[in-house]
Design an enzyme around this catalytic site. Structure first.
Site, PDB file in Angstrom:
ATOM      1  N   SER A   3       0.844  -1.191   0.000  1.00 14.21           N
ATOM      2  CA  SER A   3       0.000   0.000   0.000  1.00 14.21           C
ATOM      3  C   SER A   3       0.878   1.240   0.000  1.00 14.21           C
ATOM      4  O   SER A   3       2.105   1.144   0.035  1.00 14.21           O
ATOM      5  CB  SER A   3      -0.901   0.002   1.227  1.00 14.21           C
ATOM      6  N   LYS A   4       0.210   2.392  -0.022  1.00 13.07           N
ATOM      7  CA  LYS A   4       0.917   3.680   0.007  1.00 13.07           C
ATOM      8  C   LYS A   4       1.864   3.778   1.195  1.00 13.07           C
ATOM      9  O   LYS A   4       2.899   4.419   1.135  1.00 13.07           O
ATOM     10  CB  LYS A   4      -0.109   4.811   0.138  1.00 13.07           C
ATOM     11  N   ARG A   5       1.432   3.166   2.279  1.00 11.67           N
ATOM     12  CA  ARG A   5       2.231   3.158   3.494  1.00 11.67           C
ATOM     13  C   ARG A   5       3.670   2.695   3.229  1.00 11.67           C
ATOM     14  O   ARG A   5       4.609   3.097   3.895  1.00 11.67           O
ATOM     15  CB  ARG A   5       1.555   2.191   4.469  1.00 11.67           C
TER      16      ARG A   5
ATOM     17  N   GLY B 231       5.315   3.356   0.663  1.00 10.60           N
ATOM     18  CA  GLY B 231       5.940   4.241  -0.314  1.00 10.60           C
ATOM     19  C   GLY B 231       5.631   3.834  -1.742  1.00 10.60           C
ATOM     20  O   GLY B 231       6.217   4.367  -2.683  1.00 10.60           O
TER      21      GLY B 231
END
Ligand code: GLU
Length: 461
Positions: free
Chosen positions: A238-240, A242
């Site tokens: 996920s975006k978490r 990066g």
């Protein structure tokens, strides 16, 4: 084998990310490997969250990657009548029935089952009522309570679901819109999809979809559920972590060739080979080489792939991707040949197109932006006279001959007692404005005498 047809069916509720792009890639490769067809379809029945903007960005991302669809894009929101037609057929054949249970009533039943320690499910209360269609009535499919649901996954073999897994589920809501499961099956059926390659988060949807195929009395497509892409910490990517959208990687200066190559290697392999072109992937792609343990996204490795393709791709193929990064400069004043030579001279030194553009922007500037501190430090009382002398000597130097230039500078430094390193740094700042640049002699060669002279004069003024 019949003609292979695959599809990529994103919901346009966000941009295309690495995981989705990899699913698209595997579907594309499998279709192309078998001379088949690759379909794009937008599953936009969630009218609240679906946005035109995302349709557009997903299409642009696929086009940029070179994953061109042969058919579509289709939109589920435009196919309502078709779903209703098929639903009607199941109703008329007695394979589906109308249900008048209200939401509140169903909630109560669910609570009651949970209190008894049972799994909540629709208990078939309207099954035998033979209700005609009417306001507030949803259409449910009749599901056998005894039979196991079995399918053969191309990657995982036989997958079995116990009968209690699925109840009489809704295929058409009371407002006439299809549920997700139903729309997917009708689409795949009517589009002639032969192979459904998707993330293994969809395994749990498969039993319901199988039951719809069976009720329709049609052959099943093949299913291949590929493992999810995970982040470095083992959680779903996920975006978490990066991870960015595909178009963000484009903005950062990734080559589509690198993205394709890295995505393919996320969960697919071919011996020890690491680097593949899209053409090569089409030739070599087989589902049985998909790795069943989940792949982990590694941003460092991804960057390494980009550096590799910047070093190895034909410069002609790099140029169009580089141009947008140089849009602030009048590069149209320069010949293609000139631009290709410059790319060749810096490609081994950079990891992204953005870095490449930053490294070569000085070639296209009328007014250099100097690193002022460095300018003060290196263009000083010692080096200024030398630069002046060099301007005088320029006339008799052949800038094309890097070896001769190097010899000249060595002699020059020896005679003047200044370290070659310091002299070079002074020249570098005078010619490029910065302390880091491509090799100095290359810079001089590509700038040409006229510009070298002008820039040197300006620097010592
Ligand atoms: N629309 C689904 C998704 O975005 C894909 C459904 C499928 O592949 O069957 O995850």
């Amino acid at each position: 084998m019949e003609k292979v047809v695959t599809r990529f069916p994103p919901s346009p509720t966000g941009h295309l990310h690495l995981g989705g792009a990899r699913t698209a890639l595997f579907n594309y490769l499998f279709a192309k490997h078998h001379n088949g067809k690759f379909i794009l379809r937008f599953e936009d029945t969630d009218r609240e969250r679906s946005k035109e903007e995302y349709v557009d960005s997903i299409k642009r991302a696929l086009e940029w990657l070179g994953l061109l669809w042969d058919e579509g894009p289709y939109f589920q929101s435009e196919r309502l009548e078709l779903y209703q037609e098929y639903a009607k057929r199941l109703y008329e054949e007695g394979k589906a029935y109308y249900c008048e249970c209200s939401k509140e009533f169903l909630e109560e039943r669910k609570k009651a089952l949970l209190e008894k320690g049972l799994k909540p499910r629709y208990e078939g209360l309207c099954r035998e009522k033979k209700l005609p269609p009417g306001p507030g009535r949803a259409l449910r499919i009749k599901v056998s309570e005894e039979e196991e649901i079995i399918f053969e996954d191309l990657l995982r073999g036989k997958i079995v679901f116990p009968p209690e897994e699925v109840d009489d589920f809704i295929i058409l809501r009371s407002d006439g819109t299809p549920t997700y499961q139903f729309a997917v099956v009708i689409d795949d059926l009517t589009m002639g999809v032969t192979h459904i390659i998707r993330g293994d988060d969809h395994i749990s949807n498969t039993p319901k979809q199988l039951l719809i195929y069976q009720a329709l009395g049609v052959d099943l497509p093949y299913f291949a559920h590929i493992p999810m892409v995970l982040g470095p910490d083992g959680a779903r990517l996920s975006k978490r972590h990066g991870a960015k959208s595909i178009l963000e990687y484009k903005e950062e200066g990734y080559l589509p060739e690198a993205v394709i190559n890295y995505l393919a290697r996320l969960g697919w392999g071919y011996g020890d080979q690491e680097y593949f072109t899209l053409e090569e992937l089409i030739e070599k792609f087989e589902l049985n080489r998909v790795n069943l343990s989940p792949a982990r996204f590694d941003p460092e490795k991804f960057l390494t792939f980009n550096a590799y393709w910047l070093k190895n791709l034909e410069t002609q193929r790099i140029l169009p991707h580089l141009k947008p990064f140089l849009s602030a400069y009048p590069i149209s004043n320069y010949s293609e040949d000139y631009l290709l030579k410059i790319i060749e001279s810096v490609r081994v030194r950079v990891k992204t197109l953005k870095e490449m553009a930053e490294m070569i922007d000085f070639y296209f500037l009328e007014e250099l932006k100097y690193d002022e501190e460095a300018k003060k430090k290196f263009i000083n009382a010692h080096t200024k006279p030398l630069i002046k002398a060099l301007i005088e000597d320029l006339e008799k130097l052949d800038l094309e001959d890097e070896k001769a230039i190097e010899r000249y500078f060595r002699g020059f430094a020896e005679n003047s007692g200044v370290k070659l390193k310091d002299l070079a740094q002074a020249l570098r700042i005078a010619l490029t404005g910065k302390t880091v640049s491509p090799p100095l002699f290359e810079v001089m060669k590509f700038l040409g005498k006229e510009k070298v002279k002008l820039r040197l004069m300006k620097a010592i003024k």
